[in-house]
Design an enzyme around this catalytic site. Sequence first.
Site, mmCIF file in Angstrom:
data_model
loop_
_atom_site.group_PDB
_atom_site.id
_atom_site.type_symbol
_atom_site.label_atom_id
_atom_site.label_comp_id
_atom_site.label_asym_id
_atom_site.label_seq_id
_atom_site.Cartn_x
_atom_site.Cartn_y
_atom_site.Cartn_z
ATOM 1 N N HIS A 16 -10.764 10.207 -0.734
ATOM 2 C CA HIS A 16 -10.542 8.641 -0.781
ATOM 3 C C HIS A 16 -10.397 8.371 0.668
ATOM 4 O O HIS A 16 -9.953 7.269 0.896
ATOM 5 C CB HIS A 16 -9.058 8.397 -1.085
ATOM 6 C CG HIS A 16 -9.114 8.705 -2.808
ATOM 7 N ND1 HIS A 16 -9.172 7.804 -3.690
ATOM 8 C CD2 HIS A 16 -8.993 9.838 -3.459
ATOM 9 C CE1 HIS A 16 -9.267 8.091 -4.889
ATOM 10 N NE2 HIS A 16 -8.922 9.315 -4.853
ATOM 11 N N LYS A 18 -1.693 -5.151 1.991
ATOM 12 C CA LYS A 18 -2.175 -3.547 1.956
ATOM 13 C C LYS A 18 -1.245 -2.763 3.116
ATOM 14 O O LYS A 18 -0.464 -3.356 3.680
ATOM 15 C CB LYS A 18 -3.486 -3.627 2.507
ATOM 16 C CG LYS A 18 -3.813 -4.236 3.694
ATOM 17 C CD LYS A 18 -5.295 -4.200 3.997
ATOM 18 C CE LYS A 18 -6.217 -5.153 3.436
ATOM 19 N NZ LYS A 18 -6.983 -4.659 2.353
ATOM 20 N N ARG A 19 -1.351 -1.483 2.810
ATOM 21 C CA ARG A 19 -0.568 -0.804 3.783
ATOM 22 C C ARG A 19 -0.712 -1.170 5.216
ATOM 23 O O ARG A 19 -1.883 -1.706 5.445
ATOM 24 C CB ARG A 19 -0.868 0.834 3.668
ATOM 25 C CG ARG A 19 0.043 1.385 2.491
ATOM 26 C CD ARG A 19 1.312 1.159 2.562
ATOM 27 N NE ARG A 19 1.946 2.286 3.396
ATOM 28 C CZ ARG A 19 2.219 3.406 3.157
ATOM 29 N NH1 ARG A 19 2.387 3.731 2.137
ATOM 30 N NH2 ARG A 19 2.651 4.339 4.416
ATOM 31 N N LYS A 72 -7.070 -1.164 8.991
ATOM 32 C CA LYS A 72 -7.048 -2.285 8.210
ATOM 33 C C LYS A 72 -7.044 -3.657 9.265
ATOM 34 O O LYS A 72 -7.433 -4.738 8.590
ATOM 35 C CB LYS A 72 -6.002 -2.153 7.272
ATOM 36 C CG LYS A 72 -6.261 -1.157 6.242
ATOM 37 C CD LYS A 72 -4.961 -0.841 5.313
ATOM 38 C CE LYS A 72 -5.059 0.373 4.606
ATOM 39 N NZ LYS A 72 -6.053 0.234 3.301
ATOM 40 N N THR A 109 -9.043 -1.654 -3.287
ATOM 41 C CA THR A 109 -8.948 -2.192 -4.635
ATOM 42 C C THR A 109 -8.132 -3.245 -4.754
ATOM 43 O O THR A 109 -8.554 -4.244 -5.859
ATOM 44 C CB THR A 109 -8.354 -0.867 -5.395
ATOM 45 O OG1 THR A 109 -6.909 -0.712 -4.772
ATOM 46 C CG2 THR A 109 -9.158 0.034 -5.813
ATOM 47 N N LYS A 155 -8.970 -7.353 -6.857
ATOM 48 C CA LYS A 155 -7.658 -8.159 -7.683
ATOM 49 C C LYS A 155 -7.803 -9.377 -7.212
ATOM 50 O O LYS A 155 -7.686 -10.455 -8.113
ATOM 51 C CB LYS A 155 -6.231 -7.368 -7.309
ATOM 52 C CG LYS A 155 -6.224 -5.939 -7.843
ATOM 53 C CD LYS A 155 -4.968 -5.150 -7.418
ATOM 54 C CE LYS A 155 -5.266 -3.928 -7.438
ATOM 55 N NZ LYS A 155 -4.250 -2.937 -6.854
HETATM 56 C C1 26V Z 1 -2.739 10.887 3.107
HETATM 57 C C2 26V Z 1 -1.622 11.610 3.304
HETATM 58 C C3 26V Z 1 -1.375 12.436 4.279
HETATM 59 C C4 26V Z 1 -0.399 13.351 4.474
HETATM 60 C C5 26V Z 1 0.995 12.937 3.836
HETATM 61 C C6 26V Z 1 0.685 12.219 2.481
HETATM 62 C C7 26V Z 1 -0.355 11.283 2.334
HETATM 63 C C8 26V Z 1 -0.737 10.438 1.368
HETATM 64 C C9 26V Z 1 -1.733 9.799 1.162
HETATM 65 C C10 26V Z 1 -2.785 9.891 2.172
HETATM 66 C C11 26V Z 1 -4.114 9.214 2.188
HETATM 67 C C12 26V Z 1 -4.646 8.639 1.024
HETATM 68 C C13 26V Z 1 -6.020 8.015 1.112
HETATM 69 C C14 26V Z 1 -5.989 6.637 0.289
HETATM 70 O O1 26V Z 1 -4.920 6.235 -0.086
HETATM 71 N N1 26V Z 1 -6.878 6.229 0.473
HETATM 72 C C15 26V Z 1 -7.393 4.827 -0.248
HETATM 73 O O2 26V Z 1 -7.927 5.227 -1.502
HETATM 74 C C16 26V Z 1 -8.077 4.009 -2.266
HETATM 75 C C17 26V Z 1 -8.451 4.220 -3.687
HETATM 76 O O3 26V Z 1 -9.753 5.064 -3.717
HETATM 77 C C18 26V Z 1 -9.089 3.195 -1.311
HETATM 78 O O4 26V Z 1 -9.368 2.253 -2.122
HETATM 79 C C19 26V Z 1 -8.837 2.913 -0.039
HETATM 80 O O5 26V Z 1 -9.848 2.332 0.459
HETATM 81 C C20 26V Z 1 -8.316 4.183 0.660
HETATM 82 O O6 26V Z 1 -7.981 3.927 1.797
#
Ligand code: 26V
Length: 804
Positions: free
Chosen positions: A351, A538-539, A544, A646, A650
């Site tokens: 992701h 968004k985050r 971003k 995503t 929406k």
């Molecule tokens: C990273 C970490 C690092 C350690 C601590 C916990 C944690 C939790 C999440 C993440 C990164 C997650 C990556 C993510 O959310 N990617 C997003 O995924 C979406 C669904 O596929 C996508 O639409 C977004 O573009 C993408 O940034």
Amino acid sequence: MINEFKNKKEFQEEFKRRIIERYGRSIEQAHITEKYMVLGEMVRDYASVHWNDSKNAIAEKKSKQMYYFSMEFLMGRLLTNNLMNLGIYDLVKEGLADLDLDINELENLESDAGLGNGGLGRLAACFLDSLASLNLPGNGNCIRYEYGLFKQKIVNNEQVEVPDQWLSLGNVWEVRKPKHAVNVKFGGHVDMWMGEDGKAVVNHVPSLVVRAVPYDVPVVGYDTKLTNTLRLWSAEVADDACDAANLNEYVNEVREICRNVYPDDSTEHGKLLRLKQQYFFVAAGLNNIIDAHLRVYGTLDNFAEMNAIQLNDTHPVLCIPEMMRILLDDFRYEWDDAWKIVTETMAYTNHTVLSEALEKWPIQYVQDLLPRIYMIIEEIDRRFKYACSHDLGRSDLMNECCVIKDGQVHMANLAIIGSHSVNGVAALHTKILKEDVMKNFNDLYPGKFNNKTNGITHRRWLLYSNPQLTQLLEKTIGPAFKKHPEKLEDLMKYVDNSEVQKKFMDVKMERKKILAKYIKDTLNIDIDVNSIFDVQAKRLHAYKRQLLNVMNIIHLYFRMKADPNFRIYPRTFIFAAKAAPSYTFAKEVIKLIHCVADKVNNDSDINRYMKVVFIPNYGVSIAEILMNAADVSEQISTAGKEASGTGNMKFMMNGAITLGTMDGANVEIVERVGYENAEIFGLRADDVALIRHENSYDVWKKYNQNGDIQKVVNSLVDSTFSNDPRDFKQIYNELMFKNDEYLLLADFEAYVHAQGNIEQRYRNAEAWARMCLINIAQSGYFSSDRTIHEYARDIWNIKPVTVK
Ligand code: 26V
């Protein structure tokens, strides 16, 4: 007890009866939260009938099942969704109204299940909805976090995090299943000796044993009986797991495992605990699935034919060595036979391409916490290296691609090596994985990489959250799009119809009023519903580029201040974003948005033309009233960085125009609507790659060439927006002394120009409405039903199940 009420009357009788039974009070005396709980329980029990039938149907037909392993499921609220999917919303609403109860009031009592950070977690939730609605046997596996992702408050213009006590009223949807509890072992040491069969016998003597207890949540599909399961694991003390002297320490150690969702700021703090969480839910979930399989088939030889496991990013990747451990140690399989079963079962979704988000664990952590698992990872690594230089004949790629290197375990490498499928989440993202970030692996394993462009459930994000638009669509093109979202394309016939255009604008106005009321009620800010609602939700992340949005706002403000003849079409700039608690840059951007808002919103020369609003505590429920009120959807990441996005889908589905870069799924949105029905600007991903390759970007050159940029950048540190000289220093430094890593200044002019175009286009209401209608018509592709159909067909090989 009536679980499946057939009409309003039956519902009312049952509702009254249950309130008395459960709380010993009449309906008049019962507290509103008690009414909510009873309603929720009734809906759950209604679903339970189908749940039971579904389990039986799957067992009877011996259907292959899929398990979606994810550390995050951002489910949001379930009451409305479940009532709607079950087709009893109106019955219940009217039944309650007769009892003088407003269903909206009860709906609003539910806490969001905020078990996730953002896109990745919400995607998992959309997937569950699509799986059930498509009659596909697919289940979720996650942690029952005691607190969801923190709640965001704004105090003195800054983000403050407070705990999200989502379980405080209790969770009506879950059913505790102690009979399925599993013990999970950590630490200690491994004893090994030679068994009679000539294979190693392994005995892991742990230093910590935790009891994993599942809580099952039914996942109700739309207009179908198939009901899947989201299994949430909770850590409890195990029997006889410690002596009384250490009781407190032990209890604390256990309780902390499921306490919090980790914010995605990937800092060192608490990392070991995250690894513990990962193994905890992987081991519990996997052992459980294996037990269930054995009960039916008595062998694991056919495990991969009957079960598919999807790894949502690398977070659950310990599934691979854990399943090897079970097959080798508990069932005494040969390595190669075990490896075949494991790799045929597992599939991995990537992701992100941000290198700081690619998980790596120090060897020592893994070795100490999971000694046997570490041994298996070492063996996977050893065999991979051997295969690299022998069977695959690519010893040149061995050191780059192996699992253990530089003192760390590389989780993405483990995931790729141990899975039969690796997918990206949008076409551009998959291309970047194959050609750049994971190119070596793509060379090693041709055919393993594939694309599955993300989607969103059109039920939650259109049918339920935007009933006004749904009604208009139904009147215009009939109801078929509800079950077949690709039928939204029938709307193409009406995009030039001025009556439909006008009705769409009325719907949009109604949604804008609803959002304006929320903003008034929560923030006491008045916004102009005739202004353009320009939304970035968004985050908060540097890539971003919320900061680019702010820079344009500052620029427009300065222009209007300097030139009384220059005035923009009224615009409301709306932001919603959580920053990870230790991400100081992101927090500074939140403060900047608030400080700019203070200045602009209080300037009586200007505030008729623009307002800036920051909506705190962005989450699923806020998104449900925010996305559909937008005119403009801001998707302005540095090209190549946003895997998919995503939120963009929406907004599109609710008739907003994408103002964006050619990044993530924006590319596919534009492919469908055409450049003329979106506003695309800025560097392309290959431009960015070239700039990096040539090392040719010089932020000071950009700065010196453009007076507007200078004014905006200087204003960050010359007390225009804050009297505290420490404020916005980090933002300034990131831009000017770290060479503007995300190329904001490089895209600034193009962005300002694109914003100007948006304004010109909005002035022509018919043309604007036409554009919005085209976006809605083309949005069916982005239903997660399409995505799930592709996963089911290409990766999981699962088939629909009919439940009678
Ligand atoms: C990273 C970490 C690092 C350690 C601590 C916990 C944690 C939790 C999440 C993440 C990164 C997650 C990556 C993510 O959310 N990617 C997003 O995924 C979406 C669904 O596929 C996508 O639409 C977004 O573009 C993408 O940034």
